[in-house]
Design an enzyme around this catalytic site. Sequence first.
Site: not given
Lengths: 486, 482
Positions: A78, A153, A177
């Site tokens: 990420k 997210s 998330s």
Amino acid sequence: MHNLTLAELSAGLDAGQFSSVEVTQHFLARIKRLDGNYNSFITVTEERALAQASKADKQRSADADSVSALCGVPIAHKDIFCTAGVRTSCGSKMLDNFVPPYDATVVENLAAAGVVVLGKTNMDEFAMGSSNETSYYGPVKNPWHSDCVPGGSSGGSAAAVAARLTPAATATDTGGSIRQPAALCGITGLKPTYGRVSRWGMIAFASSLDQGGPMARTAEDLALMLNHMASFDTKDSTSSEQSVPDYCAGLSQDISGMTIGVPEEYFGEGLNPVTEQAVNAALAELEKQGAKLKAISLPHSHLSVPAYYVIAPAEASANLSRFDGSRYGYRCENPVDLRDMYMRSRSEGFGDEVKRRILVGAYCLSAGYYDAYYNKAMQIRRLIKEDFVSAFRDVDMIAGPTCPNPAFEFGAKGDDPVAMYLEDIYTIATNLAGLPGMSLPCGLVDDKPVGLQLIGNYFDEGRMLNVAHRYQQASDWHSRCAPGID
Amino acid sequence: MTWETVIGLEVHTQLATKTKIFSGASTAFGAEPNTQACAIDLAMPGTLPVLNAEAVRMAVMFGVAIDAEIGLISAFERKNYFYPDLPKGYQTTQLEKPIVLEGKVDIQLDDGRTKTVRIHHAHLEEDAGKSLHEDFHGMSGIDLNRAGTPLIEIVSEPDMSSPEEAVAFAKKLHALVVSIGICDGEMAQGSMRFDVNVSVRKKGEALGTRTETKNLNSFRFMERAIEQEVERQIDLLEDGGSVVQETRLYDGDTHTARSMRSKEEANDYRYFPCPDLLPVEIDQAYVDAVRASLPELPEARRARFVESYGLSAYDAGVLSDEPATATYFEAVAGQCGDAKLAANWVMGELAARLNSEDQLIQHCPVSAEQLAALIARIVDKTISNKMAREVFSAMWAGEGEPDTIIEARGLKQVSDSGAIEGMVDEVIANSSKQVENYRQADESKRPKMLGYFVGQIMKASKGQANPQQVNEVLLQKLNALL
């Protein structure tokens, strides 16, 4: 090859069925060919990946017995984890030009295990969002439905795994998330206990809630990842000194006799009936395997969203102050003075959702409002933690839906931040309590995945992975593939 | 109308740790700008603070040295404000739970009384960097070497009632933190900085509105700033005006202070607990161990100087306050064997020279060994006090060891009694008129008349005759003529 799990790729490398360079080339080619459809990567690090792969191949051929299971296996990070020499944007214009000179501890740990990093995945800006619509690099599309959000997210990591562009990815979870996008994209994701995975080099959103964790298709793959991601880190004062067990060791253990708590508050108003149906079916499967289901109550659950939306923005308002245009990151053109530089750099560098949360956070901490908001939210946080502590006196694990609805369409909640925030209603409490939580696929409704959430006691990731693995041995939701993906 | 002054101090004291409070970067002073700022000090994304255990130990050391209660659980807060020398956009500090709670410091007043100044608390925090406004053509330069240097902010109660008391308190704190080794005490480098809270009131009335004057880094500035502020407030009030609660900034170049911001413009710092740092938990055993490790405090040292060197209380006080002075004095006294003479030299000639050259005793060009060797030559009568001052000047200028200088300059004192007698005889023989006057003079006037003879003899000996011996021989010979 891209349909193989991390464990299967590892076994194939071990058996010499293919080389890491071949695997890496395969996934790089897939990303090149398909990611235009999903926008799940912000940066693809092709050259580095191939160099890492060829190094891993050499290591395996030199000493096959001593290399880790992850040696030569490709993953993605990420874009919130700092990677030395590779742009780390956090999904923001503010850090579009930011190349860190250091690795996050998670990145370092996985590199030491020999993984190959394909690239950096898309995300909501500074991890603030539940739909991946706040990314400066554009929204990520849900591989199951191109009109739908992948969740957020960690939407880039989730979509990339679901679209078979990478077998696994790192992610972070501040209020859901990891778990919510895992649920919406039909993959498996784990948010460990707060402190289990070091936060060093992970760009902070809300420091007391942020926790890194893995995403993959199976619980077994998560165990392989977590074995290397988890560590005690002297660079993170909040990281735990508890030793890291081998999460693969107990995966297949019998779960009969285990008591699983089902919180009534997670099955009330607001829960989509189709989601409820799928989750109940999964609970029935666990019961079939010998687990005892027990109705429990987490009475302060309804307060978790409001408490979270005070605490997380409060911390974020301070954490994001460092982005001022003076040392790195975005600086406005031709500032006339200091105030102008601060105001325009931040106004131009941050997106709307980030600004909204900074404003909310600053407001909650202001003189005269601190007690009414921040202090009150911290009191609620303690009550929520108490709810769980008392529940875990009677049960070994808690299970329920990950989120109230399957994936929603782009723009569906764009005008209504509160409706968006409510998508995290079942995941936020675990962050407030610091507990581990995971999501695993348990059904499909109109080709949209549904997630089962497991919440474990502190540092009980091993047992959660065990339950999830047993469920995945008896179901195939996790191996279903989104339409159009070969 | 008599006015009463009420003064409280906030003292920022840099701790003498090798590395910063939350990072491993060096705290050494004077490096090239931004060469001692690591990723944490620069607030790079994803970096995290880790508390320096040595800073905690030093703060606790201060606490036990002022008999304070120690906060066994203390915690850090974030104080939010934007400024370029504050990279994170917040200062990590302690507010609700400081590490040092109430304590006290005794100060000696000029009239010999002792006054107790209460310490409200002292807390750990990080220093900011420095903004440099010169040499950047209208822009500002930022040096982050100082960012993250550990500080304790010592907050007193408003117990002082004159600039002199405030200075006495500040000097006492300075002596204390340097004595226990937690601060290098280099005021010119900003190792200790004062904010003064000042208000005035008429005797017996409630506290007046106070102002805070910031940025005072010398005792002299502090004294002047307080004097000026007291005067300003009294003038305001006597003219029928009122004092506005505000923060004022003192300019050491112009010796004036100006208003920085009023209470209405005061920042809302939005303090909240720092989620990156766990509360600091220490136990009583740790506190006891730190207490046991305390070196001699200035108070105890003063008593010892009176006791073992036979110094007056005043001399002992002057010599014991600053550890560097005390160490220097003890080295000189030990090596020359005459503590009183050593005290006179350290407080007299040496202090005067250090003062006039604005030099710290730590950087004194004359070492304690050299001064001791010089004093030994006075004691063994090789040279006179006057000659010794000349030798001292030469040593200060770097001309070498005292014996070398005495030799090179031919300064040896003539103590040969035969030679002195000869010179005395000669002067008496050549001064018949003065001798006659001496004989005729009233006995009470005679001692004053000796000066002429001594002068002549010293002139004849080119200043090298032992004056004490000259006096003795002269007196003896003149009196024989009576």
